[in-house]
Structure formats: structure tokens, C-alpha cells
Write an enzyme that holds these catalytic residues in place. Structure first.
Site, mmCIF file in Angstrom:
data_model
loop_
_atom_site.group_PDB
_atom_site.id
_atom_site.type_symbol
_atom_site.label_atom_id
_atom_site.label_comp_id
_atom_site.label_asym_id
_atom_site.label_seq_id
_atom_site.Cartn_x
_atom_site.Cartn_y
_atom_site.Cartn_z
ATOM 1 N N VAL A 123 21.253 -17.928 3.351
ATOM 2 C CA VAL A 123 20.285 -18.697 2.030
ATOM 3 C C VAL A 123 20.337 -17.665 0.821
ATOM 4 O O VAL A 123 19.976 -18.441 -0.415
ATOM 5 C CB VAL A 123 19.092 -18.747 2.713
ATOM 6 C CG1 VAL A 123 18.175 -16.631 2.800
ATOM 7 C CG2 VAL A 123 17.761 -19.527 1.834
ATOM 8 N N VAL A 124 20.238 -16.568 0.687
ATOM 9 C CA VAL A 124 20.472 -15.786 -0.568
ATOM 10 C C VAL A 124 21.530 -16.399 -1.145
ATOM 11 O O VAL A 124 21.416 -16.988 -2.498
ATOM 12 C CB VAL A 124 20.986 -14.442 -0.143
ATOM 13 C CG1 VAL A 124 20.717 -14.097 -1.846
ATOM 14 C CG2 VAL A 124 19.300 -13.905 0.548
ATOM 15 N N TYR A 158 26.236 -17.207 18.782
ATOM 16 C CA TYR A 158 26.496 -15.628 17.749
ATOM 17 C C TYR A 158 25.285 -14.719 18.616
ATOM 18 O O TYR A 158 25.449 -14.174 19.351
ATOM 19 C CB TYR A 158 25.766 -16.346 16.395
ATOM 20 C CG TYR A 158 25.349 -15.281 16.069
ATOM 21 C CD1 TYR A 158 26.960 -14.480 14.812
ATOM 22 C CD2 TYR A 158 24.198 -14.508 15.313
ATOM 23 C CE1 TYR A 158 26.473 -13.308 13.960
ATOM 24 C CE2 TYR A 158 24.295 -13.566 14.360
ATOM 25 C CZ TYR A 158 25.241 -13.392 14.094
ATOM 26 O OH TYR A 158 25.144 -11.606 13.185
HETATM 27 P P1 NAD Z 1 30.376 -11.341 7.144
HETATM 28 O O1 NAD Z 1 31.177 -12.750 7.794
HETATM 29 O O2 NAD Z 1 30.935 -11.445 5.546
HETATM 30 O O3 NAD Z 1 32.008 -10.358 7.961
HETATM 31 C C1 NAD Z 1 32.587 -10.456 9.255
HETATM 32 C C2 NAD Z 1 33.613 -9.927 8.715
HETATM 33 O O4 NAD Z 1 34.524 -10.178 10.215
HETATM 34 C C3 NAD Z 1 35.074 -11.083 8.290
HETATM 35 O O5 NAD Z 1 36.031 -10.017 7.105
HETATM 36 C C4 NAD Z 1 35.700 -12.115 9.111
HETATM 37 O O6 NAD Z 1 36.591 -12.315 8.300
HETATM 38 C C5 NAD Z 1 35.495 -11.131 10.183
HETATM 39 N N1 NAD Z 1 36.154 -11.590 11.490
HETATM 40 C C6 NAD Z 1 35.343 -12.342 11.860
HETATM 41 N N2 NAD Z 1 35.750 -12.968 13.309
HETATM 42 C C7 NAD Z 1 37.217 -11.958 13.654
HETATM 43 C C8 NAD Z 1 37.819 -11.355 14.741
HETATM 44 N N3 NAD Z 1 38.200 -12.584 15.513
HETATM 45 N N4 NAD Z 1 38.449 -10.534 14.386
HETATM 46 C C9 NAD Z 1 38.887 -9.737 13.474
HETATM 47 N N5 NAD Z 1 37.631 -10.062 12.076
HETATM 48 C C10 NAD Z 1 37.361 -10.722 12.302
HETATM 49 O O7 NAD Z 1 29.189 -11.042 7.821
HETATM 50 P P2 NAD Z 1 28.947 -10.036 7.042
HETATM 51 O O8 NAD Z 1 27.113 -10.056 6.895
HETATM 52 O O9 NAD Z 1 29.531 -8.567 6.469
HETATM 53 O O10 NAD Z 1 28.579 -9.422 8.302
HETATM 54 C C11 NAD Z 1 29.077 -8.211 8.896
HETATM 55 C C12 NAD Z 1 29.166 -7.896 10.810
HETATM 56 O O11 NAD Z 1 27.893 -7.748 10.639
HETATM 57 C C13 NAD Z 1 29.149 -9.052 11.732
HETATM 58 O O12 NAD Z 1 28.940 -8.470 13.232
HETATM 59 C C14 NAD Z 1 26.622 -9.596 11.869
HETATM 60 O O13 NAD Z 1 26.846 -10.128 12.927
HETATM 61 C C15 NAD Z 1 26.654 -8.342 11.295
HETATM 62 N N6 NAD Z 1 24.863 -8.207 10.940
HETATM 63 C C16 NAD Z 1 25.364 -9.433 9.502
HETATM 64 C C17 NAD Z 1 23.627 -9.545 9.016
HETATM 65 C C18 NAD Z 1 23.926 -9.418 7.487
HETATM 66 O O14 NAD Z 1 22.824 -9.873 6.983
HETATM 67 N N7 NAD Z 1 24.145 -9.419 6.793
HETATM 68 C C19 NAD Z 1 22.320 -9.349 9.722
HETATM 69 C C20 NAD Z 1 23.171 -8.854 11.217
HETATM 70 C C21 NAD Z 1 24.342 -9.067 11.614
HETATM 71 N N1 UDP Z 2 17.483 -22.025 4.981
HETATM 72 C C1 UDP Z 2 16.860 -23.192 2.987
HETATM 73 N N2 UDP Z 2 17.806 -23.020 2.486
HETATM 74 C C2 UDP Z 2 19.277 -22.811 2.181
HETATM 75 C C3 UDP Z 2 19.627 -21.657 3.654
HETATM 76 C C4 UDP Z 2 19.932 -21.118 4.405
HETATM 77 O O1 UDP Z 2 16.044 -22.992 3.475
HETATM 78 O O2 UDP Z 2 20.198 -22.706 1.666
HETATM 79 C C5 UDP Z 2 16.878 -21.433 5.260
HETATM 80 C C6 UDP Z 2 17.323 -21.238 6.690
HETATM 81 O O3 UDP Z 2 16.539 -22.231 7.373
HETATM 82 C C7 UDP Z 2 16.444 -20.064 7.339
HETATM 83 C C8 UDP Z 2 16.628 -19.107 5.902
HETATM 84 O O4 UDP Z 2 16.699 -20.057 5.402
HETATM 85 O O5 UDP Z 2 14.975 -20.010 7.851
HETATM 86 C C9 UDP Z 2 17.713 -17.909 6.899
HETATM 87 O O6 UDP Z 2 19.066 -18.854 6.321
HETATM 88 P P1 UDP Z 2 20.052 -17.787 6.517
HETATM 89 O O7 UDP Z 2 20.892 -18.775 6.843
HETATM 90 O O8 UDP Z 2 20.435 -17.254 5.954
HETATM 91 O O9 UDP Z 2 20.023 -16.401 8.129
HETATM 92 P P2 UDP Z 2 20.067 -16.634 9.353
HETATM 93 O O10 UDP Z 2 18.995 -18.182 10.419
HETATM 94 O O11 UDP Z 2 20.673 -16.353 10.621
HETATM 95 O O12 UDP Z 2 18.030 -15.685 9.633
#
Ligand code: NAD
Ligand code: UDP
Ligand code: UDP
Length: 342
Positions: A193-194, A151
């Protein structure tokens, strides 16, 4: 309300059936645009966009961005990529392909169409940061060969591609480094986590704390994030980013667990599980750039956002939609089940 025809755009949202993407589709439709939502439904669900299917300006295409895509659009938001560690580690090679080949295909599409393109990058490009809070100028501390690398490095390479297409071909790019974002429509088996804590609180399950819960994250409510993404896309061409988008209010994971329980009205035991490998110890965005260049900053405090998220999950659970978990991608539910005692 529809906008004037000449200001209406045709906008591609990849990953549009996911958590963030579906909220973005909603907002773009509400602003009067035509939206083409492209998604392979790996972690996204049709349910997230059910309410849009009948809309005359909305179109869904099931497609994997690692394959070329030939469509006609004015703007591209490239969000396709699983975002939860449980999901992106399920098939790490596919995760890297999605970020890297997906970026190449969407950049090729943007080049042919001379379309603006925005990349959903991530705070994970900073890895386990040694600089705190993280400004965009920090190059990060990322393990290139660990379980999160598919990732982190995939997203870093996508940023590289965006800037090389910009330098070599003058593409109009926007790179958003998104920090932890939460809200309604996160998958109940998402694993982040949320959603884990909210589902556990509402189902009366023990709260799963990885490590001692002293690691920190800064949580942004989804509506704020969508505002930020749209503001970035609308910014002048000189604003390419990378630009941090996130809420700088920082919490320990233990504090998040306590807040979720308090707001859900529960007092459940916390069970400890090992901290996953390479789990960042701390994370908080420096959003000075977003404030000055986009005039954007988040408005929804964690308590408000959590309240709205809990209410939305409560409704879904009452609908019996927890059965969604059974339809989660292979491995994700199993991985969650290992962590969440039934
Ligand atoms: P999510 O998993 O809910 O959404 C991702 C979407 O992409 C899904 O609908 C999935 O089916 C689709 N997808 C995955 N692989 C694909 C492929 N090869 N072709 C077409 N579709 C594909 O996640 P999200 O939280 O909505 O994240 C959306 C974007 O934002 C992602 O790129 C993620 O890396 C980025 N992002 C999200 C967060 C966050 O906290 N939510 C933080 C940092 C970055
Ligand atoms: N985490 C946790 N319990 C859970 C899921 C996640 O304590 O059930 C922790 C995880 O180890 C990390 C933080 O919460 O330190 C955020 O995790 P998340 O997977 O949401 O996102 P990211 O690590 O990608 O920020
Ligand atoms: N591409 C696409 N849709 C288009 C144009 C290009 O999916 O409308 C893909 C194309 O298949 C290629 C990639 O984008 O693999 C990169 O395109 P580019 O023109 O930059 O490179 P080239 O085709 O010269 O390798």
C-alpha cells in the site's frame, strides 16, 4: 568505521537484495561486519545493493534458499521470502517452499555452524485477528486454504521449525514478528500500500483504495525495524521470541491515502477496488515485550517516514527508474497494472 577484528562477525543475510534486507546489509557493514548477501532476485534487485558491491566486506551470492547452502558464517538473518501479497501470490507454491524448505536449509546451516539464526516472521501469523492489538500470546486466526495461506501458513510453519530445532538441538534462535514496514527501496511495482500510494501520488494517478479504506494497519519506518532486528539478534540467548516488531500507531488505509497526498502535495481522485480475499480488517502490534526485553521502540512517526519515502521515490522517478517496473517479476507488474489505471 571498522570494528576490532575479534568483534567482527561474518553475517549471512538471506533476502539481502530486497527492501528490508538491503537496509540491514547497510547497517551491518557500517557496524564493521562482513556481510554475505544471498538472494535469488525474485523481488529484490541488484540496484538495492549496487552501492555495496565495491565494499571489501560485502559479498553477493545469487542463490535460492530452497536449495542447500554451504557457507561459513557466525550469524544468519533469514529474510528471503516475497512479502507483498501481489508477489507472494504470483507463485504460491514457491512461496511456501521458500518459507518452509528455506527455513529447514538455513536451520541445517545454523546447526552445522552453531550460528545464531533470526527468522523474519510476520504479523500475518495472526491472520484476520480477533484480538486487538495483537500480543505474541495470541495464536491467530488464519485461513489455511485461502490465497494468503501460502505466506501465512508458510511463515507459521517456519516458526514451528525454528522452535523444534531450538528444543531438539539447542539452536540459538530469534523469531521476529514483523508488522507492516515501509521506506525507501520498496520496489516501485511492489504492490504494497505505501509504495502504491506514493507512486500514484507522484505520477498523478488515481489512488487505489481496496474496500472502503476503513481497514487498519500500523506502519513502521524501515530504520526503526532494522534497529529492532539488530537488537533482537544481540539479545541474550534466552530471548528467542517470538517477539513483535512494529510501530503501534494505527491508521485506516483511507487516512494513509490522505496523509500521502497531503505530504506529496497532490489532491487526486480515489478509485475503489474490491477488498482482496482474507484481507485483515485490523492490525496493530502489542510491543510490550520488545520494549522490556530489547529496550526497543520505534522512533519515526508516520508523517516523517512518509516524507522520507516520498523524497526517495521522487528521486528514483526523476532518475527514470520507474522503468524498474518493467523489470518486475512476471505477473507482478501485470497485477499492479490491473489495479493502477495507467
Ligand atoms: P522484499 O520482497 O523486498 O524482499 C524479499 C527478498 O527475498 C527479495 O530480495 C527476494 O528476491 C528474496 N527472495 C525471495 N524468495 C527467495 C528465495 N527462494 N531464495 C532467495 N531469496 C529469495 O520484501 P521485504 O519487505 O524486504 O521483506 C523481507 C522479509 O521480511 C520477508 O521475509 C518478509 O516476509 C518479512 N516481512 C516484511 C514485512 C514488511 O512489511 N516489509 C512485514 C512482515 C514480514
Ligand atoms: N491496499 C489498498 N490499496 C493498494 C494496496 C493495498 O487499499 O493499492 C490495502 C490492502 O487491501 C490492505 C492494506 O492496504 O488492506 C495493506 O496492504 P499491503 O498489501 O500493503 O499489506 P498487507 O495486507 O499484507 O498488510
Ligand atoms: N543444510 C544446508 N547447509 C548446511 C547444512 C545443512 O543447506 O551447511 C541443509 C541440508 O541440506 C538439509 C537441511 O539443511 O536439507 C537440514 O539439515 P539437518 O542437518 O537439520 O537435517 P538432515 O541433513 O539430517 O536432513
Amino acid at each position: 568505521m571498522a570494528r576490532l577484528y575479534d568483534s567482527r562477525k561474518r553475517i549471512l543475510v538471506t533476502g539481502g537484495a530486497g527492501f528490508l534486507g538491503s537496509h540491514l546489509c547497510d547497517r551491518l557493514i557500517a557496524a564493521g561486519h562482513e556481510v554475505l548477501c544471498v538472494d535469488n532476485l525474485f523481488t529484490g534487485t541488484k540496484r538495492n545493493i549496487d552501492h555495496l558491491h565495491a565494499h571489501p566486506r560485502f559479498e553477493f551470492m545469487r542463490h535460492d534458499v530452497t536449495f542447500p547452502l554451504h557457507v561459513e558464517v557466525d550469524e544468519i538473518y533469514n529474510l528471503a521470502c516475497p512479502a507483498s501479497p501481489v508477489h507472494y501470490q504470483h507463485d504460491p507454491i514457491q512461496t511456501t517452499k521458500t518459507s518452509v524448505i528455506g527455513a529447514i536449509n538455513m536451520l541445517g546451516l545454523a546447526k552445522r555452524l552453531d550460528a545464531r539464526i533470526l527468522q523474519a516472521s510476520t504479523s500475518e501469523v495472526y491472520g484476520d485477528p480477533t484480538v486487538h492489538p495483537q500480543p505474541e500470546a495470541y495464536w491467530g486466526s488464519v485461513n489455511p486454504i485461502g490465497p494468503r495461506s501460502c505466506y501465512d501458513e508458510g511463515k507459521r510453519c517456519a516458526e514451528t521449525l525454528f522452535f523444534d530445532y531450538h528444543r531438539a538441538m539447542g539452536l540459538r534462535i530469534k523469531v521476529a514478528r514483523i508488522f507492516n514496514t515501509y521506506g525507501p527501496r520498496m520496489h516501485v511495482a511492489d504492490g504494497r500500500v505505501v509504495s502504491n500510494f506514493v507512486v500514484q501520488a507522484l505520477k498523478g494517478l488515481p489512488i487505489t483504495l481496496y474496500g472502503d479504506g476503513s481497514q487498519t494497519r500500523s506502519f513502521c519506518y524501515v530504520d526503526d525495524m532494522v534497529d529492532g532486528l539488530i537488537a533482537l539478534m544481540a539479545s541474550p540467548d534466552t530471548v528467542t521470541g517470538p517477539i513483535n516488531l512494529g510501530n503501534p500507531a494505527e491508521f485506516t488505509i483511507r487516512a494513509l491515502a490522505e496523509a500521502t497526498q497531503r505530504l506529496a502535495g497532490t489532491a487526486l481522485p480515489m478509485v475503489r477496488a474490491p477488498l482482496p480475499a482474507d484481507d485483515p480488517r485490523q492490525r496493530r502490534p502489542d510491543i510490550a515485550k520488545a520494549r522490556s526485553l530489547l529496550r526497543w521502540s520505534p522512533r519515526v512517526p508516520l508523517e516523517d517516514g512518509l516524507r522520507r519515502t516520498i523524497a526517495a521515490f521522487r528521486e528514483r522517478l526523476a532518475d527514470g527508474v520507474l522503468a524498474d517496473a518493467a523489470r518486475a517479476p512476471l505477473g507482478a507488474t501485470a497485477a499492479l497494472a490491473e489495479r493502477v489505471p495507467a
